[in-house]
Motif scaffolding. Sequence first.
Motif, PDB file in Angstrom:
ATOM      1  N   ARG A  32       0.841  -1.202   0.000  1.00 44.00           N
ATOM      2  CA  ARG A  32       0.000   0.000   0.000  1.00 44.00           C
ATOM      3  C   ARG A  32       0.871   1.246   0.000  1.00 44.00           C
ATOM      4  O   ARG A  32       1.966   1.251   0.573  1.00 44.00           O
ATOM      5  N   ALA A  33       0.354   2.316  -0.587  1.00 47.61           N
ATOM      6  CA  ALA A  33       1.022   3.612  -0.493  1.00 47.61           C
ATOM      7  C   ALA A  33       1.079   4.010   0.978  1.00 47.61           C
ATOM      8  O   ALA A  33       0.162   3.709   1.749  1.00 47.61           O
ATOM      9  N   SER A  34       2.151   4.662   1.363  1.00 51.43           N
ATOM     10  CA  SER A  34       2.342   5.063   2.756  1.00 51.43           C
ATOM     11  C   SER A  34       1.446   6.240   3.128  1.00 51.43           C
ATOM     12  O   SER A  34       1.258   7.165   2.333  1.00 51.43           O
ATOM     13  N   GLY A 117       1.496   3.950  -7.486  1.00 50.56           N
ATOM     14  CA  GLY A 117       1.897   3.879  -8.885  1.00 50.56           C
ATOM     15  C   GLY A 117       3.355   3.497  -9.083  1.00 50.56           C
ATOM     16  O   GLY A 117       3.748   3.115 -10.179  1.00 50.56           O
ATOM     17  N   ALA A 118       4.158   3.585  -8.039  1.00 51.42           N
ATOM     18  CA  ALA A 118       5.577   3.215  -8.129  1.00 51.42           C
ATOM     19  C   ALA A 118       5.721   1.701  -7.921  1.00 51.42           C
ATOM     20  O   ALA A 118       4.738   0.988  -7.727  1.00 51.42           O
ATOM     21  N   THR A 119       6.953   1.231  -7.974  1.00 51.70           N
ATOM     22  CA  THR A 119       7.244  -0.160  -7.630  1.00 51.70           C
ATOM     23  C   THR A 119       8.324  -0.182  -6.566  1.00 51.70           C
ATOM     24  O   THR A 119       9.128   0.747  -6.448  1.00 51.70           O
ATOM     25  N   VAL A 120       8.331  -1.249  -5.784  1.00 46.68           N
ATOM     26  CA  VAL A 120       9.324  -1.453  -4.737  1.00 46.68           C
ATOM     27  C   VAL A 120      10.082  -2.733  -5.092  1.00 46.68           C
ATOM     28  O   VAL A 120       9.502  -3.824  -5.103  1.00 46.68           O
ATOM     29  N   ALA A 121      11.364  -2.592  -5.395  1.00 43.12           N
ATOM     30  CA  ALA A 121      12.191  -3.742  -5.753  1.00 43.12           C
ATOM     31  C   ALA A 121      12.632  -4.476  -4.496  1.00 43.12           C
ATOM     32  O   ALA A 121      12.983  -3.866  -3.487  1.00 43.12           O
ATOM     33  N   ALA A 122      12.609  -5.800  -4.575  1.00 39.94           N
ATOM     34  CA  ALA A 122      13.043  -6.635  -3.458  1.00 39.94           C
ATOM     35  C   ALA A 122      13.590  -7.948  -4.021  1.00 39.94           C
ATOM     36  O   ALA A 122      13.417  -8.248  -5.207  1.00 39.94           O
ATOM     37  N   THR A 123      14.234  -8.710  -3.158  1.00 44.09           N
ATOM     38  CA  THR A 123      14.750 -10.017  -3.537  1.00 44.09           C
ATOM     39  C   THR A 123      14.324 -11.036  -2.498  1.00 44.09           C
ATOM     40  O   THR A 123      14.641 -10.884  -1.313  1.00 44.09           O
ATOM     41  N   ASN A 135       9.169  -7.221  -7.949  1.00 42.17           N
ATOM     42  CA  ASN A 135       8.797  -5.804  -7.872  1.00 42.17           C
ATOM     43  C   ASN A 135       7.377  -5.701  -7.350  1.00 42.17           C
ATOM     44  O   ASN A 135       6.440  -6.203  -7.980  1.00 42.17           O
ATOM     45  N   PHE A 136       7.225  -5.080  -6.185  1.00 46.47           N
ATOM     46  CA  PHE A 136       5.918  -4.883  -5.580  1.00 46.47           C
ATOM     47  C   PHE A 136       5.284  -3.634  -6.177  1.00 46.47           C
ATOM     48  O   PHE A 136       5.900  -2.572  -6.181  1.00 46.47           O
ATOM     49  N   GLU A 137       4.059  -3.742  -6.650  1.00 46.20           N
ATOM     50  CA  GLU A 137       3.320  -2.600  -7.165  1.00 46.20           C
ATOM     51  C   GLU A 137       2.733  -1.832  -5.983  1.00 46.20           C
ATOM     52  O   GLU A 137       2.128  -2.434  -5.091  1.00 46.20           O
ATOM     53  N   VAL A 138       2.923  -0.514  -5.955  1.00 43.56           N
ATOM     54  CA  VAL A 138       2.382   0.308  -4.870  1.00 43.56           C
ATOM     55  C   VAL A 138       0.948   0.695  -5.232  1.00 43.56           C
ATOM     56  O   VAL A 138       0.709   1.441  -6.178  1.00 43.56           O
ATOM     57  N   LYS A 139       0.021   0.145  -4.450  1.00 43.75           N
ATOM     58  CA  LYS A 139      -1.416   0.369  -4.652  1.00 43.75           C
ATOM     59  C   LYS A 139      -1.869   1.548  -3.787  1.00 43.75           C
ATOM     60  O   LYS A 139      -1.139   2.008  -2.911  1.00 43.75           O
TER      61      LYS A 139
END
Length: 166
Positions: A32-34, A117-123, A135-139
């Motif tokens: 979620r968006a912060s 609308g951004a993405t959060v990269a993770a491994t 890549n997590f989509e920011v909802k």
Amino acid sequence: MILRSIAAGLLGLALSTSALAADIAIDAPWVRASAPGQKNGAGYLAVTNTGQAPDRLLGISSAAAGRVELHTVVNEKGVASMRPVEAVDLAPGATVTMSPGGYHIMFLKLAEPFKQGATVAATLRFECAGEVPVNFEVKPATYTGTPAGNDAGKDAGHAGHGAHKH
């Protein structure tokens, strides 16, 4: 001759590592968006072990947060609270869905707020499959991950995540 054998062995190792990573399928990663002042965020996704052998999700890393942990929500005496878990087991052919009120990924001490609308990269790090990028989509901040009208109150176990201290 020896050099050729070493090169062939390294190529075989590289190919087998790729095949192992192919045994994991990731579906619909989102956060979620912060909200203003929110220091932490929760991530959700579905992980499927498409292979023939068991695997375990051991952890996750991301530059988007100071620390990232696997968590679950436990209900004790009618009170929901979250707890870190060391790993999530994945039987062959099994899917584990991380969703509000159950298993989830906690992004602690966000480097910057998650923006819609951004993405959060993770491994993701698996015992057998190794590292799998995601890549997590920011909802939107109000997103619940379920069809509209069918999810009222489902996120009660995550109340206060923004102020959660570790």
